[in-house]
Design a protein around this motif. Structure first.
Motif, PDB file in Angstrom:
ATOM      1  N   ARG A  72      25.426  34.329  30.304  1.00 15.10           N
ATOM      2  CA  ARG A  72      25.069  34.541  29.008  1.00 15.10           C
ATOM      3  C   ARG A  72      24.092  35.710  29.226  1.00 15.10           C
ATOM      4  N   HIS A  73      22.804  35.406  29.856  1.00 14.11           N
ATOM      5  CA  HIS A  73      21.779  36.401  30.256  1.00 14.11           C
ATOM      6  C   HIS A  73      22.196  37.655  30.610  1.00 14.11           C
ATOM      7  N   HIS A  74      23.137  37.903  31.518  1.00 17.12           N
ATOM      8  CA  HIS A  74      23.666  39.089  32.053  1.00 17.12           C
ATOM      9  C   HIS A  74      24.598  39.718  30.969  1.00 17.12           C
ATOM     10  N   ILE A  75      25.243  38.935  30.424  1.00 17.16           N
ATOM     11  CA  ILE A  75      26.382  39.654  29.218  1.00 17.16           C
ATOM     12  C   ILE A  75      25.346  40.182  28.094  1.00 17.16           C
ATOM     13  N   ASP A  76      24.232  39.419  27.486  1.00 14.22           N
ATOM     14  CA  ASP A  76      23.138  39.920  26.591  1.00 14.22           C
ATOM     15  C   ASP A  76      22.780  41.349  26.988  1.00 14.22           C
ATOM     16  N   ASN A  77      22.056  41.288  28.343  1.00 11.81           N
ATOM     17  CA  ASN A  77      21.365  42.578  28.969  1.00 11.81           C
ATOM     18  C   ASN A  77      22.654  43.778  29.105  1.00 11.81           C
ATOM     19  N   LEU A  78      23.830  43.386  29.277  1.00  7.48           N
ATOM     20  CA  LEU A  78      24.852  44.508  29.506  1.00  7.48           C
ATOM     21  C   LEU A  78      25.126  44.738  28.006  1.00  7.48           C
ATOM     22  N   GLU A  79      25.259  44.072  27.141  1.00  6.91           N
ATOM     23  CA  GLU A  79      25.363  44.267  25.592  1.00  6.91           C
ATOM     24  C   GLU A  79      24.412  44.992  25.158  1.00  6.91           C
ATOM     25  N   GLU A  80      23.099  44.909  25.294  1.00  2.79           N
ATOM     26  CA  GLU A  80      21.966  45.598  24.805  1.00  2.79           C
ATOM     27  C   GLU A  80      21.913  46.986  25.451  1.00  2.79           C
ATOM     28  N   ALA A  81      22.477  47.314  26.690  1.00  5.68           N
ATOM     29  CA  ALA A  81      22.636  48.362  27.089  1.00  5.68           C
ATOM     30  C   ALA A  81      23.727  49.201  27.000  1.00  5.68           C
ATOM     31  N   GLY A  82      24.639  48.481  26.145  1.00  6.58           N
ATOM     32  CA  GLY A  82      25.774  49.301  25.615  1.00  6.58           C
ATOM     33  C   GLY A  82      26.968  49.330  26.491  1.00  6.58           C
ATOM     34  N   LEU A  83      26.958  48.346  27.538  1.00  8.73           N
ATOM     35  CA  LEU A  83      28.097  48.431  28.521  1.00  8.73           C
ATOM     36  C   LEU A  83      29.323  47.426  28.159  1.00  8.73           C
ATOM     37  N   VAL A  84      29.162  46.398  27.437  1.00  8.46           N
ATOM     38  CA  VAL A  84      30.049  45.391  27.158  1.00  8.46           C
ATOM     39  C   VAL A  84      29.844  45.300  25.398  1.00  8.46           C
ATOM     40  N   GLU A  85      30.974  44.929  24.927  1.00  6.06           N
ATOM     41  CA  GLU A  85      31.059  44.309  23.589  1.00  6.06           C
ATOM     42  C   GLU A  85      32.046  43.188  23.425  1.00  6.06           C
ATOM     43  N   GLU A  86      31.788  42.513  22.284  1.00  3.53           N
ATOM     44  CA  GLU A  86      32.790  41.393  21.774  1.00  3.53           C
ATOM     45  C   GLU A  86      34.117  42.058  21.441  1.00  3.53           C
ATOM     46  N   ALA A  87      35.132  41.616  22.106  1.00  4.13           N
ATOM     47  CA  ALA A  87      36.327  42.430  21.895  1.00  4.13           C
ATOM     48  C   ALA A  87      37.454  41.179  21.148  1.00  4.13           C
ATOM     49  N   GLY A  88      36.759  39.999  20.895  1.00  5.75           N
ATOM     50  CA  GLY A  88      37.592  39.221  20.032  1.00  5.75           C
ATOM     51  C   GLY A  88      37.273  37.585  20.562  1.00  5.75           C
ATOM     52  N   THR A  89      38.205  36.766  20.067  1.00  2.82           N
ATOM     53  CA  THR A  89      37.904  35.531  20.210  1.00  2.82           C
ATOM     54  C   THR A  89      39.153  34.701  20.841  1.00  2.82           C
ATOM     55  N   ARG A  90      38.869  33.721  21.555  1.00  2.00           N
ATOM     56  CA  ARG A  90      40.111  32.651  21.878  1.00  2.00           C
ATOM     57  C   ARG A  90      39.649  31.450  21.876  1.00  2.00           C
ATOM     58  N   TYR A  91      40.401  30.313  22.041  1.00  2.00           N
ATOM     59  CA  TYR A  91      40.146  28.946  21.902  1.00  2.00           C
ATOM     60  C   TYR A  91      40.279  28.313  23.161  1.00  2.00           C
ATOM     61  N   SER A  92      39.306  27.733  23.566  1.00  2.71           N
ATOM     62  CA  SER A  92      39.358  26.716  24.701  1.00  2.71           C
ATOM     63  C   SER A  92      40.364  25.687  24.615  1.00  2.71           C
ATOM     64  N   VAL A  93      40.617  24.927  26.053  1.00  2.00           N
ATOM     65  CA  VAL A  93      41.481  23.974  25.872  1.00  2.00           C
ATOM     66  C   VAL A  93      40.886  22.822  24.943  1.00  2.00           C
ATOM     67  N   LYS A  94      39.933  22.691  24.717  1.00  4.68           N
ATOM     68  CA  LYS A  94      39.109  21.564  23.775  1.00  4.68           C
ATOM     69  C   LYS A  94      39.066  22.074  22.248  1.00  4.68           C
ATOM     70  N   GLY A  95      39.671  23.131  22.089  1.00  5.38           N
ATOM     71  CA  GLY A  95      39.680  23.915  20.592  1.00  5.38           C
ATOM     72  C   GLY A  95      38.463  24.591  20.170  1.00  5.38           C
ATOM     73  N   ARG A  96      37.701  24.890  21.005  1.00  6.82           N
ATOM     74  CA  ARG A  96      36.341  25.549  20.729  1.00  6.82           C
ATOM     75  C   ARG A  96      36.522  27.212  20.755  1.00  6.82           C
ATOM     76  N   GLN A  97      36.279  27.668  19.747  1.00 10.21           N
ATOM     77  CA  GLN A  97      36.021  29.282  19.550  1.00 10.21           C
ATOM     78  C   GLN A  97      35.307  29.845  20.707  1.00 10.21           C
ATOM     79  N   MET A  98      35.715  30.863  21.353  1.00  9.91           N
ATOM     80  CA  MET A  98      34.841  31.410  22.532  1.00  9.91           C
ATOM     81  C   MET A  98      34.935  32.879  22.088  1.00  9.91           C
ATOM     82  N   THR A  99      33.705  33.584  22.323  1.00 13.95           N
ATOM     83  CA  THR A  99      33.762  35.084  22.323  1.00 13.95           C
ATOM     84  C   THR A  99      34.233  35.588  23.491  1.00 13.95           C
ATOM     85  N   VAL A 100      35.346  36.483  23.229  1.00 16.23           N
ATOM     86  CA  VAL A 100      35.599  37.252  24.503  1.00 16.23           C
ATOM     87  C   VAL A 100      35.109  38.730  24.550  1.00 16.23           C
ATOM     88  N   TYR A 101      34.639  39.107  25.880  1.00 17.61           N
ATOM     89  CA  TYR A 101      33.922  40.276  26.143  1.00 17.61           C
ATOM     90  C   TYR A 101      34.704  41.418  26.833  1.00 17.61           C
TER      91      TYR A 101
END
Length: 118
Positions: A72-101
């Motif tokens: 999460r720390h590194h994703i935040d840094n990469l996102e702030e630098a404009g290198l990654v972005e949220e690309a959608g969502t999917r659900y875990s096997v437990k039914g929790r929504q997860m952000t896909v990068y």
């Protein structure tokens, strides 16, 4: 010797094949933020993994063998630098929504300079 950014050189790729080439001119602060984001082996491993396929934080943690908090720390840094972005969502096997990068661009040229010259 491998560079800082992952690349795929298995085939010739032209801008027509894989989207437009984006040239990014950075201020000193932007360049520092970008270089800070890429200075970590973990960040580069995450970015390389995302180039293979978009992924959620939990998938990235497993892929690069580190903790969820570290990813999460590194994703935040990469996102702030404009290198990654949220690309959608999917659900875990437990039914929790997860952000896909995913990476923001396929081809990126970075120019760290006060002015661009031709």
């Amino acid at each position: 010797m491998p560079g800082l950014l992952p690349s795929h050189l298995e085939q010739d790729v032209t801008p027509e094949d894989d989207g437009d080439l984006r040239v990014l001119s950075l201020t000193e602060d932007d360049a520092e933020q970008l270089l800070d984001a890429l200075s970590s082996d973990t960040s580069r491993a995450i970015l390389a993994s995302l180039e293979e396929r978009p992924a959620a934080v939990s998938e990235l943690a497993e892929s690069v063998s580190t903790s969820l908090q570290n990813v999460r720390h590194h994703i935040d840094n990469l996102e702030e630098a404009g290198l990654v972005e949220e690309a959608g969502t999917r659900y875990s096997v437990k039914g929790r929504q997860m952000t896909v990068y995913a990476p923001t661009q396929d081809s990126l040229v970075v120019v760290a300079s006060d002015s661009l010259t031709e």
